[in-house]
Design a protein around this motif. Structure first.
Motif, short mmCIF file in Angstrom:
data_model
loop_
_atom_site.label_atom_id
_atom_site.label_comp_id
_atom_site.label_asym_id
_atom_site.label_seq_id
_atom_site.Cartn_x
_atom_site.Cartn_y
_atom_site.Cartn_z
N HIS A 59 30.21 -5.14 95.92
CA HIS A 59 30.86 -4.40 94.84
C HIS A 59 29.98 -4.28 93.59
O HIS A 59 30.17 -3.36 92.81
CB HIS A 59 32.24 -4.99 94.54
CG HIS A 59 33.22 -4.56 95.58
ND1 HIS A 59 33.98 -3.44 95.44
CD2 HIS A 59 33.51 -5.06 96.80
CE1 HIS A 59 34.72 -3.27 96.53
NE2 HIS A 59 34.44 -4.25 97.37
N PHE A 60 29.03 -5.19 93.43
CA PHE A 60 28.04 -5.01 92.37
C PHE A 60 27.25 -3.73 92.64
O PHE A 60 27.13 -2.87 91.76
CB PHE A 60 27.10 -6.22 92.31
CG PHE A 60 26.05 -6.10 91.24
CD1 PHE A 60 26.29 -6.61 89.97
CD2 PHE A 60 24.83 -5.48 91.49
CE1 PHE A 60 25.32 -6.50 88.97
CE2 PHE A 60 23.87 -5.36 90.50
CZ PHE A 60 24.11 -5.87 89.24
N PHE A 89 37.25 2.35 90.34
CA PHE A 89 37.04 2.84 91.71
C PHE A 89 36.67 1.69 92.63
O PHE A 89 37.20 1.56 93.74
CB PHE A 89 35.96 3.93 91.70
CG PHE A 89 35.72 4.58 93.03
CD1 PHE A 89 36.75 4.85 93.92
CD2 PHE A 89 34.43 4.93 93.41
CE1 PHE A 89 36.52 5.46 95.15
CE2 PHE A 89 34.18 5.54 94.63
CZ PHE A 89 35.23 5.78 95.50
N SER A 90 35.79 0.82 92.17
CA SER A 90 35.38 -0.34 92.97
C SER A 90 36.55 -1.28 93.22
O SER A 90 36.76 -1.74 94.35
CB SER A 90 34.25 -1.10 92.25
OG SER A 90 33.83 -2.20 93.00
N VAL A 91 37.33 -1.55 92.20
CA VAL A 91 38.47 -2.46 92.34
C VAL A 91 39.49 -1.88 93.32
O VAL A 91 39.94 -2.58 94.25
CB VAL A 91 39.11 -2.76 90.97
CG1 VAL A 91 40.44 -3.48 91.13
CG2 VAL A 91 38.15 -3.59 90.11
N PHE A 92 39.86 -0.63 93.13
CA PHE A 92 40.88 -0.03 94.01
C PHE A 92 40.35 0.15 95.44
O PHE A 92 41.09 -0.02 96.40
CB PHE A 92 41.40 1.29 93.44
CG PHE A 92 42.28 1.07 92.24
CD1 PHE A 92 43.40 0.26 92.31
CD2 PHE A 92 41.99 1.67 91.03
CE1 PHE A 92 44.21 0.05 91.20
CE2 PHE A 92 42.79 1.47 89.92
CZ PHE A 92 43.91 0.66 90.00
N PHE A 113 41.23 -13.87 97.47
CA PHE A 113 39.96 -14.31 96.90
C PHE A 113 38.83 -13.31 97.17
O PHE A 113 37.86 -13.24 96.40
CB PHE A 113 39.60 -15.70 97.41
CG PHE A 113 40.51 -16.77 96.86
CD1 PHE A 113 40.45 -17.12 95.51
CD2 PHE A 113 41.43 -17.39 97.67
CE1 PHE A 113 41.29 -18.08 94.99
CE2 PHE A 113 42.28 -18.35 97.15
CZ PHE A 113 42.22 -18.70 95.81
N ASP A 114 38.94 -12.51 98.24
CA ASP A 114 37.99 -11.42 98.45
C ASP A 114 38.14 -10.38 97.35
O ASP A 114 37.15 -9.85 96.84
CB ASP A 114 38.20 -10.76 99.81
CG ASP A 114 37.69 -11.60 100.97
OD1 ASP A 114 36.99 -12.61 100.72
OD2 ASP A 114 37.98 -11.26 102.12
N ILE A 115 39.37 -10.09 96.98
CA ILE A 115 39.62 -9.13 95.89
C ILE A 115 39.05 -9.67 94.59
O ILE A 115 38.41 -8.93 93.82
CB ILE A 115 41.13 -8.82 95.76
CG1 ILE A 115 41.63 -8.08 97.01
CG2 ILE A 115 41.42 -8.02 94.49
CD1 ILE A 115 43.13 -7.89 97.07
#
Length: 137
Positions: A59-60, A89-92, A113-115
């Motif tokens: 996600h980085f 966008f990355s979070v969703f 914890f993955d989220i």
């Protein structure tokens, strides 16, 4: 002469925007596939919770690449929109993948914890980008 320079600059910016888009889109596809396919033959690493580091890294890079595309898209170099939009966008996207893992796969499960790791990676990318572009201007 000025018109010729403007046309050339416009073409270069268009090409740059397309490159950023395809890099971001390709990374998105890679993350999607790697998070949803069954990976039985992946060697295990002796690092506890290594998958959380992988999520953070995914996600980085995801946020970083989409930011670069959106920065070209929004044109206003001092706008906060690329930061906010790429982060959200990355979070969703990460939340959607976790839901899909729980609903559509038998070898994967949803993990809160993955989220959290996804959000951490996105936040780190925004922080690094913000520091870089703040110092640049």
């Amino acid at each position: 002469m000025t018109h010729c320079f403007q046309v050339k600059l416009t073409k270069n910016l268009l090409v740059l925007k397309q490159i950023f888009f395809w890099l971001a889109f390709s990374w998105t596809a890679v993350v999607l596939v790697l998070c949803l396919v069954q990976l039985n033959d992946v060697p295990t690493v002796g690092i506890q919770n290594v998958d959380k580091y992988v999520h953070t890294f995914f996600h980085f890079v995801f946020t970083f690449l989409w930011f670069l595309f959106l920065k070209e898209q929004f044109k206003n170099q001092y706008s906060g929109k690329p930061y906010v939009v790429s982060f959200l966008f990355s979070v969703f996207f990460g939340i959607a993948i976790e839901i899909a893992q729980g609903l559509f796969t038998i070898s994967r499960k949803s993990d809160l914890f993955d989220i959290l790791a996804n959000v951490t990676g996105a936040a780190l990318a925004v922080l690094v980008l913000w520091i870089y572009f703040r110092k640049k201007h």
